[in-house]
Structure formats: structure tokens, C-alpha cells
Motif scaffolding. Structure first.
Motif, mmCIF file in Angstrom:
data_model
loop_
_atom_site.group_PDB
_atom_site.id
_atom_site.type_symbol
_atom_site.label_atom_id
_atom_site.label_comp_id
_atom_site.label_asym_id
_atom_site.label_seq_id
_atom_site.Cartn_x
_atom_site.Cartn_y
_atom_site.Cartn_z
ATOM 1 N N UNK A 75 13.470 46.765 21.574
ATOM 2 C CA UNK A 75 14.928 46.702 21.482
ATOM 3 C C UNK A 75 15.472 46.650 20.080
ATOM 4 N N UNK A 76 14.595 46.723 19.067
ATOM 5 C CA UNK A 76 15.038 46.671 17.674
ATOM 6 C C UNK A 76 14.476 47.869 16.915
ATOM 7 N N UNK A 77 15.302 48.826 16.521
ATOM 8 C CA UNK A 77 14.805 50.014 15.826
ATOM 9 C C UNK A 77 14.019 49.660 14.570
ATOM 10 N N UNK A 78 12.979 50.456 14.316
ATOM 11 C CA UNK A 78 12.207 50.284 13.087
ATOM 12 C C UNK A 78 13.076 50.588 11.877
ATOM 13 N N UNK A 79 12.844 49.846 10.785
ATOM 14 C CA UNK A 79 13.570 50.087 9.543
ATOM 15 C C UNK A 79 12.565 50.263 8.404
ATOM 16 N N UNK A 80 12.944 51.086 7.434
ATOM 17 C CA UNK A 80 12.066 51.309 6.290
ATOM 18 C C UNK A 80 11.970 50.070 5.404
ATOM 19 N N UNK A 81 13.062 49.298 5.329
ATOM 20 C CA UNK A 81 13.101 48.124 4.460
ATOM 21 C C UNK A 81 13.724 46.938 5.194
ATOM 22 N N UNK A 82 13.380 45.774 4.752
ATOM 23 C CA UNK A 82 13.973 44.531 5.276
ATOM 24 C C UNK A 82 13.905 44.450 6.796
#
Length: 211
Positions: free
Chosen positions: A84-91
Motif C-alpha cells: 500500500x506504499x509506493x516505492x520511492x527512490x529517496x527517503x
């Protein structure tokens, strides 16, 4: 999932009205349609978790299996949060399913399967109450896995290890279903059974069941 969490945090009723237009919130607070593949994936995990809860409520398992099933339920909450939480490149502060989760499932599979006989045919779901309920949970996890791979393919910001975890989890639940049926024995598929003996029981079979 995020709407549910928000209600839980504030102590508000479970309905938030934020999804009344068919839109819901992901873990990063982005808004998506409730038909989004990521929603379908973690919702399928919720259903699988419910199936495990029902199986546990039956009280049909030894203590070691109860412990494993309860911890798997906890894992599934973490899988849901990841999906339920999209992957992020940072933080990226979301806790993610990693290879250690997959490894632990594989170790449990090896532990329980080492105590079971080899199979000579396909297993028919059923047996004891506990075994039948875990066979059902197995199919729920398989559906969750398919939904997860669909989300991976369509969204591009889904952790692929969630799919690997669910794949191994389905295998573990199949093994645990067989474990629950160990004294009963597996019910195995017999090719062409009704072609040989028909669908209705014979007179001799009926008499045997009445003895």
C-alpha cells in the motif's frame, strides 16, 4: 488501508467518508481509485489473513503450528503496508519485505515438509477441519500473489519481494495443511475414479459406511 489506519489512530468510527467517491489513500498519502491494482493486492492479503485467523480460531493445531500461523498473520500486515506504499527512490521510510522474510518462510517449509511423506498424486483439499481451513488459506494466498504480480506489472512502484514472499507463503500453507492432516493422511486424487466406479456409492460401499 490508509483510511482504516487513520480512523484507528484517532479513535473515530471505522467509516471516514473519504472513500465515498471510490477513491482511497495509499501509504504515501497519494490518492488512487479503489480499483487500483495495489489496492486489489493488499486487499487480497487482508482476505488471506482473515482465513488464517479463522483457521487459528478452530483450535485444531499443535502449539508450534499455532505460533507459526500467528507470526504469519503479523507478517501479512507488513506485506499489506508494503503493497500500500509506493516505492520511492529517496527517503523511503516504509518498512519493506526483504529476502530475510522469504528465507524464513523457506526454512519453515523445510522444517515441516521434512516430517511428511512424499506425494504420489495431487492432494484433494479437506481432511481434518484444520487441514481444510489451511487448504483454503493456501488458495487465498495464491490469489493474493497473483494480484501482487499484477500490481508489480501495472504500477512499477511495487516491491517485487512481496510477490516472492506470497509465493513461498502459499507453499508453506500447503505444507502446514498436510501437517494438520498427518494423522488423517492426505486425500489424493485418483485419475479416472468416477469412470471406473461411477459417482454414486455401490451397495457394498453403503453397507460398509453403516457398519
Amino acid at each position: 488501508m490508509a483510511d482504516h489506519e487513520q480512523a484507528a489512530e484517532t479513535g473515530a468510527p471505522r467509516y471516514t467518508r473519504t472513500g465515498d467517491e471510490g477513491i482511497t489513500t495509499l501509504g504515501d498519502r497519494s490518492r488512487v481509485e479503489k480499483t487500483d491494482p495495489r489496492i486489489a493486492a493488499y486487499a487480497a492479503c487482508e482476505e488471506a489473513n482473515t482465513a488464517l485467523g479463522l483457521a487459528l480460531a478452530s483450535g485444531a493445531f499443535p502449539k508450534d503450528v499455532v505460533t507459526v500461523l500467528a507470526r504469519l498473520q503479523n507478517d501479512l500486515i507488513e506485506v499489506e503496508g508494503d503493497l500500500g506504499t509506493p516505492l520511492k527512490d529517496r527517503d523511503d521510510r516504509q518498512s519493506r519485505i526483504d529476502e530475510n522474510y522469504v528465507r524464513r518462510i523457506e526454512e519453515a517449509c523445510e522444517h515441516f515438509s521434512s516430517q511428511l511423506p512424499e506425494l504420489s498424486s495431487f492432494v484433494i483439499p479437506g481432511g481434518t477441519l484444520g487441514g481444510a481451513m489451511l487448504h483454503r488459506a493456501y488458495t487465498d494466498v495464491r490469489r493474493a500473489e497473483r494480484a501482487t504480480w499484477s500490481a508489480v506489472d501495472q504500477c512499477g512502484d511495487v516491491n517485487v519481494r512481496t510477490g516472492r514472499y506470497l509465493n513461498r507463503l502459499s507453499e508453506l500453507l500447503f505444507v502446514l495443511a498436510r501437517t494438520a492432516n498427518a494423522e488423517h493422511g492426505d486425500t489424493l486424487w485418483q485419475p479416472g475414479l468416477t469412470a471406473r466406479v461411477g459417482l454414486l456409492p455401490s451397495t457394498d460401499e453403503e453397507a460398509a459406511t453403516q457398519e
